[in-house]
Design a protein around this motif. Structure first.
Motif, short mmCIF file in Angstrom:
data_model
loop_
_atom_site.label_atom_id
_atom_site.label_comp_id
_atom_site.label_asym_id
_atom_site.label_seq_id
_atom_site.Cartn_x
_atom_site.Cartn_y
_atom_site.Cartn_z
N GLU A 254 0.83 -1.20 0.00
CA GLU A 254 0.00 0.00 0.00
C GLU A 254 0.87 1.25 0.00
OE1 GLU A 254 -3.32 2.38 -0.08
OE2 GLU A 254 -3.36 0.20 -0.17
N ASP A 255 1.92 1.27 0.81
CA ASP A 255 2.82 2.43 0.84
C ASP A 255 3.48 2.65 -0.52
OD1 ASP A 255 2.27 2.96 3.48
OD2 ASP A 255 4.05 1.93 4.25
N ALA A 256 3.91 1.57 -1.15
CA ALA A 256 4.56 1.68 -2.45
C ALA A 256 3.59 2.21 -3.50
CB ALA A 256 5.12 0.32 -2.89
N VAL A 257 2.37 1.70 -3.50
CA VAL A 257 1.37 2.15 -4.47
C VAL A 257 1.03 3.62 -4.25
CG1 VAL A 257 -1.02 1.83 -5.24
CG2 VAL A 257 0.46 -0.15 -4.93
N GLN A 258 0.89 4.03 -2.99
CA GLN A 258 0.61 5.44 -2.71
C GLN A 258 1.76 6.33 -3.18
OE1 GLN A 258 -2.28 6.69 -1.80
NE2 GLN A 258 -3.08 4.62 -1.77
N THR A 259 2.99 5.87 -2.99
CA THR A 259 4.15 6.61 -3.46
C THR A 259 4.10 6.76 -4.98
OG1 THR A 259 5.50 5.84 -1.61
CG2 THR A 259 6.69 6.60 -3.58
N VAL A 260 3.74 5.67 -5.65
CA VAL A 260 3.64 5.69 -7.11
C VAL A 260 2.56 6.68 -7.55
CG1 VAL A 260 2.92 4.32 -9.12
CG2 VAL A 260 4.57 3.39 -7.49
N PHE A 261 1.41 6.66 -6.90
CA PHE A 261 0.33 7.57 -7.28
C PHE A 261 0.73 9.03 -7.08
CE2 PHE A 261 -3.05 4.09 -6.58
CZ PHE A 261 -2.92 3.68 -7.90
N VAL A 262 1.46 9.33 -6.02
CA VAL A 262 1.92 10.70 -5.80
C VAL A 262 2.88 11.11 -6.92
CG1 VAL A 262 3.35 12.16 -4.30
CG2 VAL A 262 1.58 10.70 -3.31
N LYS B 262 4.09 13.50 -18.38
CA LYS B 262 5.15 12.58 -18.80
C LYS B 262 4.66 11.14 -18.73
CE LYS B 262 9.74 11.02 -17.40
NZ LYS B 262 10.79 11.16 -16.39
N ALA B 263 3.92 10.81 -17.70
CA ALA B 263 3.43 9.44 -17.52
C ALA B 263 2.49 9.04 -18.64
CB ALA B 263 2.74 9.31 -16.17
N GLN B 264 1.68 9.96 -19.12
CA GLN B 264 0.73 9.65 -20.17
C GLN B 264 1.41 9.33 -21.50
OE1 GLN B 264 -1.84 13.19 -19.70
NE2 GLN B 264 -3.50 11.69 -19.60
N PRO C 75 2.46 -0.84 -17.71
CA PRO C 75 3.80 -1.35 -17.38
C PRO C 75 4.65 -0.35 -16.60
CG PRO C 75 3.26 -1.84 -19.67
CD PRO C 75 2.18 -0.94 -19.13
N TYR C 76 4.52 0.93 -16.96
CA TYR C 76 5.29 1.97 -16.28
C TYR C 76 4.93 2.02 -14.80
CZ TYR C 76 7.16 6.69 -15.39
OH TYR C 76 7.84 7.77 -14.89
N SER C 77 3.65 1.94 -14.48
CA SER C 77 3.24 2.01 -13.07
C SER C 77 3.70 0.77 -12.31
CB SER C 77 1.72 2.19 -12.95
OG SER C 77 1.03 1.11 -13.53
N ARG C 78 3.72 -0.40 -12.95
CA ARG C 78 4.21 -1.60 -12.28
C ARG C 78 5.71 -1.51 -12.01
NH1 ARG C 78 -0.48 -3.15 -13.40
NH2 ARG C 78 -1.44 -5.10 -12.77
N ARG C 79 6.46 -0.97 -12.97
CA ARG C 79 7.89 -0.78 -12.75
C ARG C 79 8.10 0.18 -11.59
NH1 ARG C 79 11.81 1.94 -17.08
NH2 ARG C 79 10.81 0.42 -18.40
N MET C 80 7.28 1.23 -11.52
CA MET C 80 7.39 2.18 -10.42
C MET C 80 7.11 1.51 -9.07
SD MET C 80 5.62 5.59 -12.05
CE MET C 80 5.97 6.65 -10.65
N VAL C 81 6.15 0.57 -9.04
CA VAL C 81 5.85 -0.15 -7.79
C VAL C 81 7.06 -0.98 -7.38
CG1 VAL C 81 4.44 -1.97 -6.74
CG2 VAL C 81 3.35 -0.18 -8.09
N VAL C 82 7.66 -1.70 -8.32
CA VAL C 82 8.85 -2.50 -8.00
C VAL C 82 9.96 -1.61 -7.48
CG1 VAL C 82 10.68 -3.95 -8.99
CG2 VAL C 82 8.30 -4.34 -9.63
N ASN C 83 10.19 -0.48 -8.14
CA ASN C 83 11.23 0.44 -7.69
C ASN C 83 10.93 1.01 -6.31
OD1 ASN C 83 12.61 0.02 -10.08
ND2 ASN C 83 11.89 1.90 -11.04
N ALA C 84 9.67 1.35 -6.07
CA ALA C 84 9.29 1.89 -4.75
C ALA C 84 9.49 0.83 -3.67
CB ALA C 84 7.84 2.36 -4.77
N LEU C 85 9.13 -0.41 -3.95
CA LEU C 85 9.33 -1.49 -2.97
C LEU C 85 10.81 -1.73 -2.72
CD1 LEU C 85 6.55 -3.95 -4.10
CD2 LEU C 85 6.69 -2.80 -1.89
N HIS C 86 11.59 -1.64 -3.77
CA HIS C 86 13.04 -1.80 -3.62
C HIS C 86 13.60 -0.68 -2.74
CE1 HIS C 86 16.92 -3.40 -4.65
NE2 HIS C 86 17.33 -2.20 -4.99
#
Length: 172
Positions: free
Chosen positions: A35-43, A51-53, A59-70
């Motif tokens: 949840e913390d990682a996903v919230q970080t990604v949404f912010v 840029k995100a659009q 795929p970009y948002s999933r990569r961001m989740v992996v990076n946030a978790l890392h």
């Protein structure tokens, strides 16, 4: 952000929150960190929605989740938390088709490093191709193949025989 962009962003968040949380949970094994990682990604997506659009946002948002978790894992903030007498909320339950084998598999998956877990989740849970997984992870196809092989080998070592038999059909 223009009102039309705000509406697009809100629609993206509403339609992807559950799947990104589930993805994050499968990668890290902890609903709260997911949840913390996903919230970080949404912010981060909100601050740079233009840029995100321009990217393949899924795929970009999933990569961001992996990076946030890392990043979360590297910082180790969860190790410094203080426990409380009462837990304020309850983690969402897993889908109702849980079995003992699934729990054992999730426990074994949690013992893998973040990138290997993410590779397995993308390949076998979300059914992405090697090429799609490489794009999401931001790495080469050969890296995805080697990470997958190493992760499957580790899982085979960690899992008891009855669960291990289900992995026999999964290529290394």
């Amino acid at each position: 952000m223009r009102p039309s962009q705000e509406a697009e962003y809100r629609e993206f968040v509403a339609s992807n929150m559950a799947s990104l949380r589930r993805f994050g949970y499968l990668v890290c094994g902890d609903w709260h960190r997911a949840e913390d990682a996903v919230q970080t990604v949404f912010v981060k997506l909100y601050t740079d929605w233009n840029k995100a659009q321009r990217r393949a946002i899924g795929p970009y948002s999933r990569r961001m989740v992996v990076n946030a978790l890392h990043d979360i894992h590297r910082r180790g903030w969860f190790r410094r938390e203080r426990t409380k007498e009462a837990v304020p909320d309850v983690a969402p339950p897993l889908p109702t088709d849980d079995s003992d084998e699934r729990i054992v598999l999730l426990d074994a998956l949690a013992k893998l490093p973040v990138r290997r877990r993410a590779t397995l989740v993308l390949r076998y849970w979300e059914d992405h191709t090697v090429e799609e997984t490489a794009q999401i992870m931001g790495c080469s196809v050969s890296t995805v193949k080697s990470q997958t092989a190493k992760a499957l080998r580790t899982l085979r070592e960690l899992l008891p025989d009855p669960v291990h038999e289900h992995l026999e059909g999964v290529p290394s």
